[in-house]
Design an enzyme around this catalytic site. Structure first.
Site, PDB file in Angstrom:
ATOM      1  N   GLU B  55       0.475  93.596 134.261  1.00 22.21           N
ATOM      2  CA  GLU B  55       0.144  92.366 133.548  1.00 22.21           C
ATOM      3  C   GLU B  55      -1.104  92.607 132.674  1.00 22.21           C
ATOM      4  O   GLU B  55      -2.040  93.301 133.089  1.00 22.21           O
ATOM      5  CB  GLU B  55      -0.168  91.286 134.595  1.00 22.21           C
ATOM      6  CG  GLU B  55      -0.510  89.917 134.070  1.00 22.21           C
ATOM      7  CD  GLU B  55      -0.854  88.937 135.197  1.00 22.21           C
ATOM      8  OE1 GLU B  55      -1.122  89.389 136.338  1.00 22.21           O
ATOM      9  OE2 GLU B  55      -0.852  87.717 134.953  1.00 22.21           O
ATOM     10  N   LYS B 124       4.456  83.974 131.113  1.00 20.54           N
ATOM     11  CA  LYS B 124       4.249  83.630 132.524  1.00 20.54           C
ATOM     12  C   LYS B 124       4.256  82.111 132.734  1.00 20.54           C
ATOM     13  O   LYS B 124       3.526  81.385 132.042  1.00 20.54           O
ATOM     14  CB  LYS B 124       2.909  84.223 132.971  1.00 20.54           C
ATOM     15  CG  LYS B 124       2.583  84.094 134.435  1.00 20.54           C
ATOM     16  CD  LYS B 124       1.232  84.797 134.725  1.00 20.54           C
ATOM     17  CE  LYS B 124       0.887  84.808 136.198  1.00 20.54           C
ATOM     18  NZ  LYS B 124      -0.407  85.501 136.464  1.00 20.54           N
ATOM     19  N   CYS B 157       3.447  88.590 138.042  1.00 19.73           N
ATOM     20  CA  CYS B 157       2.456  88.343 139.098  1.00 19.73           C
ATOM     21  C   CYS B 157       2.793  87.114 139.953  1.00 19.73           C
ATOM     22  O   CYS B 157       3.786  87.127 140.682  1.00 19.73           O
ATOM     23  CB  CYS B 157       1.063  88.257 138.477  1.00 19.73           C
ATOM     24  SG  CYS B 157      -0.270  88.655 139.634  1.00 19.73           S
TER      25      CYS B 157
END
Lengths: 284, 284
Positions: B55, B124, B157
């Site tokens: 990330e 995300k 994540c």
């Protein structure tokens, strides 16, 4: 009424849980029920107030024929099941897996007992292996049962391996999830836990909810059970039961600790969800 | 056209995957992009055909101010991002976390690259910790991207810690899930894996889908990253990356093995689902 009495009547934040195992013998229904009673009694004597027995604790698992399964089954209102509740003091709960007969159908069920009797039953909805030879899957979702010690979510064995099940129970308000299981040993790399426990640890942490698993650890007609009974915290860590549990697994759980669903200072495992992004989950 | 050539053009069942780490420095955007290119090149040279970078690999993570995050961000069509694709041979894919700027908004995004350029991006959707100070959450679900090596599900994540996310990706047809992450070290009992890996192992097994995680393992402005890069099989077991991975994690994955979703001789982790029982999952 004093404050002390009021506190005694309220659900406790901390509860001692136990997962005593049993070694049922197929065909010995009354003996198995009596052993279930002894297991509950010994766990109560040791201080437990939530006692979870394995799946099909009163019948055994490895049936040869549907007729044998039927002969091992009892109705949910059977007096012998209700009699188990008399082992419990007030403010205590037991969850017992049993083979249930209802008309022409058999179910792998769990009874939730308090000192007043059977307060709920659940019929396993996800069947594993040969189970469809003997049992019909239930058509009601795993329930959250309000009890004297808190809201108990109930799942049975293979149910728990569907991430949807523990997540749904937690979202429905379960303070704790209990799972009667019969886990035949499956292969795993050296040093690893049985995979069902990895899934349970993840489910506990993902939803900030403690999980109690009651497994068998004996041998039945060539099937070796895992002895996977354990108590998992709301953070997903083992509180009791490792590495292999043949007897009484016990731990104290703080039911309040998981309720906030907080994750660190900024996050919350429930309110951070994005349910608008999960429509695929409701399709087959 | 010979059979051999036809095979070479079809998605391979076995793919060598790699999760090279990077050590970006905030404010050194061009250097970071160059290091990302080197990481991809070295993984390709080692035989990898699916390369996953962490990330925010091109920007760093621990921003002091929104202005600093903005100065570290690039557009999804930035030529420097496209240039990374030139490190890839045909039939290879890289997934790279980057800070994306789009008008007034910043996103923690992942770019999916093939030798032809950027073939997909994902923003995300579940933000962690301080991230909302810097980033807007994406409003599109984690995608499954058709690539020369198969259908790649992408999550970033904290996304992966919602059981709904890897489950939805697998149900949408992902052959493999990749997750660029930045995992600051969190407390765990002695001898336990970092909890994010426990969740990833469970997610892989529950949906019979392999997962590749690319984490950082360095120190940035006082934040220690876990070094949790790993490759997890469709059965939920570690193929590479334990216990702590500061450099290049690699493994060969059979993408065909997980596709049947079979569990033993009688079960299937997809068709055994009971979506009629999971309505709670779509509520907040």
């Amino acid at each position: 009424m004093t404050g002390l009495q009021a506190d005694a009547a309220a659900p406790a934040d901390t509860v001692v849980v136990a997962a005593p195992t049993v070694r049922p013998r197929i065909g010995w229904l009354d003996d198995n029920l009596r052993e279930a009673g002894w297991s509950i009694r010994s766990a109560v004597a040791a201080g437990a107030r939530l006692i979870v027995l394995p799946e099909l604790a009163t019948s055994g698992y490895v049936f040869a024929t549907p007729e044998e399964a039927r002969a091992s089954s009892i109705r949910a209102d059977d007096a012998r099941l209700r009699a188990l509740s008399r082992e419990l003091p007030d403010h205590a709960v037991a969850v017992v897996g049993f083979a249930e007969v209802a008309g022409d159908q058999l179910f792998s069920s769990a009874a939730v007992l308090s000192s007043t009797g059977v307060i709920a039953t659940y019929r396993k909805t996800h069947l594993w292996g040969d189970e469809p030879r003997f049992f019909t899957p239930g058509d009601a979702a795993p329930p959250v049962v309000s009890t004297p010690i808190g809201r108990i979510g109930v799942a049975i064995c293979y149910d728990l391996e569907f991430p949807e099940v523990p997540r749904s129970l937690a979202l429905a308000g379960a303070d704790i999830i209990v799972a009667p299981v019969n886990w035949p040993v499956v292969s795993r790399p050296s040093g690893e836990r049985t995979p069902e426990i990895v899934l349970a640890m993840a489910a506990a942490r993902a939803s900030s909810v403690p999980i109690v698993i009651s497994d068998r650890g004996d041998l039945e007609r060539g099937v070796v059970f895992t002895g996977g009974s354990c108590v998992i915290s709301h953070e997903g860590w083992m509180l009791a039961g490792e590495p292999r549990s043949d007897h009484l697994v016990m731990a104290s759980i703080n039911l309040a600790a998981g309720r906030s669903k907080a994750a660190g200072n900024h996050n919350n495992v429930f309110t951070d969800r994005r349910p608008d992004l999960y429509p695929r989950l409701l399709h087959q």
